[in-house]
Design a protein around this motif. Structure first.
Motif, mmCIF file in Angstrom:
data_model
loop_
_atom_site.group_PDB
_atom_site.id
_atom_site.type_symbol
_atom_site.label_atom_id
_atom_site.label_comp_id
_atom_site.label_asym_id
_atom_site.label_seq_id
_atom_site.Cartn_x
_atom_site.Cartn_y
_atom_site.Cartn_z
ATOM 1 N N ASP A 133 0.824 -1.210 0.000
ATOM 2 C CA ASP A 133 0.000 0.000 0.000
ATOM 3 C C ASP A 133 0.858 1.260 0.000
ATOM 4 N N HIS A 141 -3.743 -10.470 -1.158
ATOM 5 C CA HIS A 141 -4.938 -10.337 -1.986
ATOM 6 C C HIS A 141 -5.211 -11.629 -2.745
ATOM 7 N N ARG A 142 -6.433 -11.736 -3.228
ATOM 8 C CA ARG A 142 -6.794 -12.865 -4.073
ATOM 9 C C ARG A 142 -5.945 -12.867 -5.343
ATOM 10 N N TRP A 146 -10.053 -16.209 -9.888
ATOM 11 C CA TRP A 146 -10.689 -16.709 -8.681
ATOM 12 C C TRP A 146 -10.889 -18.218 -8.716
ATOM 13 N N CYS A 304 -17.477 -6.555 5.770
ATOM 14 C CA CYS A 304 -16.479 -7.440 5.179
ATOM 15 C C CYS A 304 -17.196 -8.562 4.431
ATOM 16 N N GLU A 305 -16.425 -9.522 3.968
ATOM 17 C CA GLU A 305 -16.957 -10.776 3.452
ATOM 18 C C GLU A 305 -16.263 -11.903 4.195
ATOM 19 N N PRO A 316 -21.251 -11.638 2.299
ATOM 20 C CA PRO A 316 -21.214 -10.349 3.009
ATOM 21 C C PRO A 316 -21.495 -10.543 4.491
ATOM 22 N N TYR A 346 -12.421 -11.079 4.300
ATOM 23 C CA TYR A 346 -11.936 -10.282 3.168
ATOM 24 C C TYR A 346 -12.575 -8.903 3.191
ATOM 25 N N VAL A 347 -11.828 -7.932 2.685
ATOM 26 C CA VAL A 347 -12.384 -6.626 2.337
ATOM 27 C C VAL A 347 -12.027 -6.403 0.874
ATOM 28 N N GLY A 348 -13.002 -6.561 -0.011
ATOM 29 C CA GLY A 348 -12.699 -6.581 -1.434
ATOM 30 C C GLY A 348 -11.886 -7.824 -1.749
ATOM 31 N N THR A 349 -10.775 -7.648 -2.444
ATOM 32 C CA THR A 349 -9.903 -8.785 -2.746
ATOM 33 C C THR A 349 -8.860 -9.013 -1.663
ATOM 34 N N ARG A 350 -8.810 -8.127 -0.698
ATOM 35 C CA ARG A 350 -7.782 -8.229 0.340
ATOM 36 C C ARG A 350 -8.186 -9.200 1.446
#
Length: 366
Positions: A133, A141-142, A146, A304-305, A316, A346-350
């Motif tokens: 970052d 990250h993913r 996928w 998050c997911e 979600p 996860y948060v997005g792909t992270r």
């Protein structure tokens, strides 16, 4: 940079090592001997860590042009993965040995030894990506594809481990492309089948293996109200969500199938009930870690997911740290979640972090 490439004998780790060399790193290959009595040959996609795998890794290292060694981690693997697997099943939980292997072998024991020997990073063939970052913090990250993403099984990695990890395959669109690259590099593992199932149970008979290592003892099968419906030959052979193999002998009053809802090892009982009783409204675990920077205020609920299996879809959810646990409430109930499984957030792909699930809250109370 001095890089230690973990080479399993498969196509992914071989191509990852080759890419690390092409990136200009000083690479050394190492194969981890995880079994005290390794088999000579694999059976298709079953098994790993065999003598054949070690030889495949050596041939790949020779073609790539890097030094190659075999390190004996069998004692550590038995203690940290196999014995843990037995202990978790004995306690009525459903463990994930791949998570424990990544956590305690590949990115704890191996990385620790690599750093002691002066290496800067460990390289593996996992399909995941590391992103830095704006403040220089590394994030997991993913992978770009996928369908082959393996970030879930890496969710146990900490910030310190990410700082010394390399995943050269993270941006690769497909496994087919990796195989084609391996063929172009004349690597003999280009078409080698992927390993499946639990590596130390190569015949896939987990129930039989547990019976041998944990022991079998007859116990009761109960409904949610505590009524005895039948018997079993060992609670360790059952997992939450299981339908087959109950052999109760007569149907439920409404004629619907029953599923395993709970395994109670202390009194060797298995609790069964309707499918809707598998819906889980909340999961929580005290053994949680953050993959990189933790949230600024983890006690404050955040969106998050959550993913509860390697190949499950993310769901979600809202999570927070509360009373020493990472508590996760999915927007819609999760189905068939068992203590001992790993929930990756996860948060997005992270990948934000993970926890081993200690308890669940049913969405359908008794």
């Amino acid at each position: 940079m001095r890089v230690l490439a973990a080479m399993s004998g498969g196509v992914d780790s071989a191509v990852a090592a080759a890419r690390a060399v092409e990136a200009g790193h000083d690479v050394v290959g190492v194969h981890l001997a995880l079994s005290r009595m390794p088999g000579t040959l694999r059976t298709g996609s079953r098994g790993c860590c065999t003598i054949e795998d070690s030889m495949d890794a050596q041939r790949a290292a020779n073609i790539i042009g890097i030094p190659y060694y075999v390190w004996d981690f069998s004692e550590r693997f038995k203690l940290d993965v196999v014995d843990d697997f037995i202990a978790e099943y004995s306690a009525g939980r459903t463990p994930n040995p791949c998570m424990r292997c990544n956590e305690r072998i590949k990115f704890a024991a191996l990385l620790e030894k690599a750093l002691d020997l002066g290496f800067d990073a460990v390289c593996t063939g996992h399909y995941a990506s590391i992103v830095t970052d704006a403040d220089g913090n590394r994030e997991l990250h993913r992978a770009s594809a996928w369908a082959k993403d393996q970030s879930y099984v890496l969710g146990v990695l900490t910030a310190d481990q990410l700082a010394h990890s390399m995943f050269p395959l993270g941006a690769t669109p497909s496994k087919a492309e990796v195989r084609a690259e391996a063929a172009a590099r004349k690597l003999s593992v280009a078409n080698k089948p992927d390993s499946h199932d639990i590596c130390f149970i190569p015949d896939g008979d987990t129930r039989g293996w547990l019976a041998e290592h944990v022991g079998a003892a007859e116990g009761d099968i109960l409904d949610r109200e505590g009524n005895r419906l039948g018997s079993h030959e060992g609670a360790h052979a059952y997992t939450v969500g299981q339908r087959k193999g109950l052999n109760i002998g007569y149907p439920s009053p409404d004629g619907r199938p029953r599923f395993v809802l709970e395994v109670r090892p202390k009194d060797n009982t298995v609790v069964v009930g309707p499918k809707e009783a598998l819906d889980i409204a909340e999961i929580a675990g005290a053994r949680f870690t953050w993959a990189g920077q933790a949230p600024a205020s983890p006690e404050t609920p955040f969106a998050c997911e959550v993913q509860i299996r390697a190949h499950a879809d993310p769901v979600p959810a809202v999570a927070q740290v509360r009373d020493g646990e990472l508590v996760i409430r999915p927007d819609e109930p999760l189905n068939g979640v068992a203590p001992g499984q790993t929930a990756v957030v996860y948060v997005g792909t992270r990948v934000l972090g993970q926890t081993t699930i200690d308890r669940t809250v049913s969405a359908v109370p008794v």
